[in-house]
Design a protein around this motif. Structure first.
Motif, PDB file in Angstrom:
ATOM      1  N   GLY A 196       0.807  -1.225   0.000  1.00  0.00           N
ATOM      2  CA  GLY A 196       0.000   0.000   0.000  1.00  0.00           C
ATOM      3  C   GLY A 196       0.835   1.268   0.000  1.00  0.00           C
ATOM      4  O   GLY A 196       0.382   2.330   0.447  1.00  0.00           O
ATOM      5  N   LEU A 197       2.060   1.175  -0.503  1.00  0.00           N
ATOM      6  CA  LEU A 197       2.949   2.335  -0.447  1.00  0.00           C
ATOM      7  C   LEU A 197       2.979   3.138  -1.740  1.00  0.00           C
ATOM      8  O   LEU A 197       3.643   4.168  -1.810  1.00  0.00           O
ATOM      9  CB  LEU A 197       4.374   1.895  -0.102  1.00  0.00           C
ATOM     10  CG  LEU A 197       4.541   1.194   1.248  1.00  0.00           C
ATOM     11  CD1 LEU A 197       6.011   0.922   1.526  1.00  0.00           C
ATOM     12  CD2 LEU A 197       3.952   2.047   2.366  1.00  0.00           C
ATOM     13  N   LEU A 198       2.297   2.649  -2.784  1.00  0.00           N
ATOM     14  CA  LEU A 198       2.313   3.366  -4.055  1.00  0.00           C
ATOM     15  C   LEU A 198       0.923   3.849  -4.409  1.00  0.00           C
ATOM     16  O   LEU A 198      -0.065   3.236  -4.016  1.00  0.00           O
ATOM     17  CB  LEU A 198       2.782   2.434  -5.193  1.00  0.00           C
ATOM     18  CG  LEU A 198       4.173   1.828  -5.092  1.00  0.00           C
ATOM     19  CD1 LEU A 198       4.451   0.986  -6.334  1.00  0.00           C
ATOM     20  CD2 LEU A 198       5.233   2.903  -4.935  1.00  0.00           C
ATOM     21  N   PHE A 199       0.867   4.912  -5.150  1.00  0.00           N
ATOM     22  CA  PHE A 199      -0.428   5.312  -5.724  1.00  0.00           C
ATOM     23  C   PHE A 199      -0.214   5.773  -7.150  1.00  0.00           C
ATOM     24  O   PHE A 199       0.864   6.241  -7.520  1.00  0.00           O
ATOM     25  CB  PHE A 199      -1.140   6.363  -4.854  1.00  0.00           C
ATOM     26  CG  PHE A 199      -0.441   7.697  -4.735  1.00  0.00           C
ATOM     27  CD1 PHE A 199      -0.773   8.747  -5.590  1.00  0.00           C
ATOM     28  CD2 PHE A 199       0.517   7.914  -3.753  1.00  0.00           C
ATOM     29  CE1 PHE A 199      -0.148   9.987  -5.464  1.00  0.00           C
ATOM     30  CE2 PHE A 199       1.137   9.147  -3.626  1.00  0.00           C
ATOM     31  CZ  PHE A 199       0.811  10.183  -4.487  1.00  0.00           C
ATOM     32  N   GLU A 200      -1.283   5.559  -7.912  1.00  0.00           N
ATOM     33  CA  GLU A 200      -1.247   5.903  -9.313  1.00  0.00           C
ATOM     34  C   GLU A 200      -1.395   7.418  -9.442  1.00  0.00           C
ATOM     35  O   GLU A 200      -2.234   8.007  -8.766  1.00  0.00           O
ATOM     36  CB  GLU A 200      -2.466   5.233  -9.954  1.00  0.00           C
ATOM     37  CG  GLU A 200      -2.269   4.870 -11.351  1.00  0.00           C
ATOM     38  CD  GLU A 200      -3.499   4.145 -11.886  1.00  0.00           C
ATOM     39  OE1 GLU A 200      -4.360   3.713 -11.086  1.00  0.00           O
ATOM     40  OE2 GLU A 200      -3.574   4.034 -13.097  1.00  0.00           O
ATOM     41  N   PRO A 248      -4.826  10.835  -1.023  1.00  0.00           N
ATOM     42  CA  PRO A 248      -4.515   9.414  -0.885  1.00  0.00           C
ATOM     43  C   PRO A 248      -5.246   8.610  -1.947  1.00  0.00           C
ATOM     44  O   PRO A 248      -6.279   9.052  -2.461  1.00  0.00           O
ATOM     45  CB  PRO A 248      -5.041   9.080   0.505  1.00  0.00           C
ATOM     46  CG  PRO A 248      -6.139  10.056   0.743  1.00  0.00           C
ATOM     47  CD  PRO A 248      -5.783  11.302  -0.026  1.00  0.00           C
ATOM     48  N   PRO A 249      -4.766   7.435  -2.257  1.00  0.00           N
ATOM     49  CA  PRO A 249      -5.340   6.668  -3.354  1.00  0.00           C
ATOM     50  C   PRO A 249      -6.667   6.051  -2.970  1.00  0.00           C
ATOM     51  O   PRO A 249      -6.786   5.472  -1.906  1.00  0.00           O
ATOM     52  CB  PRO A 249      -4.311   5.562  -3.586  1.00  0.00           C
ATOM     53  CG  PRO A 249      -3.632   5.407  -2.270  1.00  0.00           C
ATOM     54  CD  PRO A 249      -3.673   6.740  -1.596  1.00  0.00           C
ATOM     55  N   ARG A 288       3.563   6.856  -7.735  1.00  0.00           N
ATOM     56  CA  ARG A 288       4.314   7.634  -6.740  1.00  0.00           C
ATOM     57  C   ARG A 288       4.372   6.884  -5.425  1.00  0.00           C
ATOM     58  O   ARG A 288       3.459   6.117  -5.090  1.00  0.00           O
ATOM     59  CB  ARG A 288       3.622   8.994  -6.498  1.00  0.00           C
ATOM     60  CG  ARG A 288       3.786   9.965  -7.633  1.00  0.00           C
ATOM     61  CD  ARG A 288       3.160  11.315  -7.293  1.00  0.00           C
ATOM     62  NE  ARG A 288       3.281  12.206  -8.424  1.00  0.00           N
ATOM     63  CZ  ARG A 288       4.339  12.993  -8.653  1.00  0.00           C
ATOM     64  NH1 ARG A 288       5.351  13.014  -7.811  1.00  0.00           N
ATOM     65  NH2 ARG A 288       4.367  13.769  -9.719  1.00  0.00           N
ATOM     66  N   LEU A 289       5.427   7.159  -4.672  1.00  0.00           N
ATOM     67  CA  LEU A 289       5.561   6.599  -3.334  1.00  0.00           C
ATOM     68  C   LEU A 289       4.784   7.485  -2.368  1.00  0.00           C
ATOM     69  O   LEU A 289       4.957   8.713  -2.378  1.00  0.00           O
ATOM     70  CB  LEU A 289       7.049   6.598  -2.939  1.00  0.00           C
ATOM     71  CG  LEU A 289       7.382   6.007  -1.572  1.00  0.00           C
ATOM     72  CD1 LEU A 289       7.188   4.486  -1.584  1.00  0.00           C
ATOM     73  CD2 LEU A 289       8.826   6.329  -1.182  1.00  0.00           C
ATOM     74  N   GLY A 324       8.914  14.687  -0.747  1.00  0.00           N
ATOM     75  CA  GLY A 324       7.497  14.455  -1.042  1.00  0.00           C
ATOM     76  C   GLY A 324       7.269  13.090  -1.687  1.00  0.00           C
ATOM     77  O   GLY A 324       8.099  12.179  -1.570  1.00  0.00           O
ATOM     78  N   ASP A 325       6.139  12.974  -2.367  1.00  0.00           N
ATOM     79  CA  ASP A 325       5.740  11.683  -2.966  1.00  0.00           C
ATOM     80  C   ASP A 325       6.477  11.495  -4.292  1.00  0.00           C
ATOM     81  O   ASP A 325       5.940  11.783  -5.365  1.00  0.00           O
ATOM     82  CB  ASP A 325       4.223  11.672  -3.211  1.00  0.00           C
ATOM     83  CG  ASP A 325       3.442  11.755  -1.910  1.00  0.00           C
ATOM     84  OD1 ASP A 325       4.013  11.438  -0.847  1.00  0.00           O
ATOM     85  OD2 ASP A 325       2.254  12.133  -1.959  1.00  0.00           O
ATOM     86  N   ILE A 326       7.660  10.976  -4.228  1.00  0.00           N
ATOM     87  CA  ILE A 326       8.495  10.856  -5.441  1.00  0.00           C
ATOM     88  C   ILE A 326       7.924   9.830  -6.422  1.00  0.00           C
ATOM     89  O   ILE A 326       7.232   8.892  -6.024  1.00  0.00           O
ATOM     90  CB  ILE A 326       9.932  10.447  -5.075  1.00  0.00           C
ATOM     91  CG1 ILE A 326       9.877   9.258  -4.110  1.00  0.00           C
ATOM     92  CG2 ILE A 326      10.699  11.615  -4.481  1.00  0.00           C
ATOM     93  CD1 ILE A 326      11.156   8.535  -4.003  1.00  0.00           C
TER      94      ILE A 326
END
Ligand code: GLU
Length: 287
Positions: free
Chosen positions: A92-96, A131-132, A146-147, A189-191
């Motif tokens: 659950g650490l990535l989001f599109e 958040p995703p 993104r992380l 940030g969310d790299i």
């Protein structure tokens, strides 16, 4: 065992700054009875060209550098990068992220946003896609990923993040460099860990490849000092070792500007064509 590497991208001619990185890594490997590896960082298929890759081999050979074959090429390793993305996705650490550069600029320009903050990859992502809503259960394969930095940090409670620096950062930092996890949120940030249509990113590939090649020592330019903090975080998230880093001074032109790929005038090939010797190159870069 001491393992060094030089990892150019075949997107233009090698210039004096590359010669400095490559020769530094090569000399350090030799001085320590270690191994020097070459890795071709060709994940950006829109910019990588076979002729630049051929020129890299030619220039390095001419400088007197040699390496074991076969050379690792990032374009051969997409399944490895995908597997790591899958691991992070499953946690659950990535989001599109579907934002374009323009979307990000617009979000940052909104009156309540204040001054934009810049990190190693440019402006800090304003969090538009986060958040995703996790509408998709399987790892997407074409979109940017993104992380989620807040969650990533939360999975490493109490883990002291740091790396050992034998050169110096842009502010002269040397020795053990601490990377306080909470500052990564503000400074990076969310790299992006997978670019759209690329399936990976520089940060993800470089940490996976350094680990796969058992690289113990990384010599590279000071411009990557801040990026190393991201690499240390990823190494901890993916359970990979952290090499010892040596960030070296940058080679600059007479106006003080650091050299870039488009500085053809300072390309090694240009000096060669003008009759310079490998020793002349060493002298020019102060080695
Ligand atoms: N391909 C990267 C570059 O050419 C390598 C950076 C690194 O040494 O990690 O800048």
């Amino acid at each position: 065992m001491h393992v060094e590497r030089f990892a150019p991208s075949p997107t233009g001619p090698l210039h004096l700054g590359h010669a400095y990185s490559a020769l530094t890594a090569w000399q350090r490997a030799r001085a320590n009875g270690g191994t020097f590896l070459l890795r071709i960082e060709d994940i950006d298929r829109t910019r990588a060209r076979p002729e630049w890759e051929a020129q890299i081999y030619d220039d390095l050979n001419w400088l007197g550098i040699s390496w074991p074959e076969p050379v690792m090429r990032q374009s051969d390793r997409l399944p490895v990068y995908r597997k790591a993305l899958q691991t992070l996705w499953d946690c659950g650490l990535l989001f599109e992220c579907t934002c374009t550069r323009r979307d990000i600029e617009a979000a940052i320009a909104a009156p309540h946003e204040g001054e934009p903050v810049f990190g190693p990859d440019g402006v800090i992502y304003p969090g538009t896609c986060r958040p995703p809503p996790r509408t998709q259960r399987t790892l997407p394969d074409r979109t940017a990923l993104r992380l989620n930095m807040t969650r990533a940090i939360a999975t490493l409670p109490g883990t002291p993040l740091s790396f050992f620096e034998t050169g110096a950062g842009p502010c002269g930092d040397t020795g053990e460099i601490r990377v306080p996890p909470d500052t990564l949120e503000q400074t990076c940030g969310d790299i992006i860990l997978a670019r759209r249509n690329m399936g990976t990113s520089y940060h993800l590939s470089v940490v996976l490849d350094d680990a796969a090649q058992n690289v113990t020592h990384v010599a590279r330019g000071q411009d990557l000092f801040e990026a190393t903090k991201i690499h240390v975080l990823l190494q901890n998230l993916l359970d990979l070792p952290t090499p010892i880093y040596h960030h070296h001074r940058l080679i600059r032109d007479e106006t003080g500007k650091r050299l870039a790929k488009r500085d053809d005038a300072r390309a090694i090939a240009k000096y060669r064509a003008d009759g310079a010797s490998p020793d002349d190159i060493r002298t020019m870069i102060g080695l």
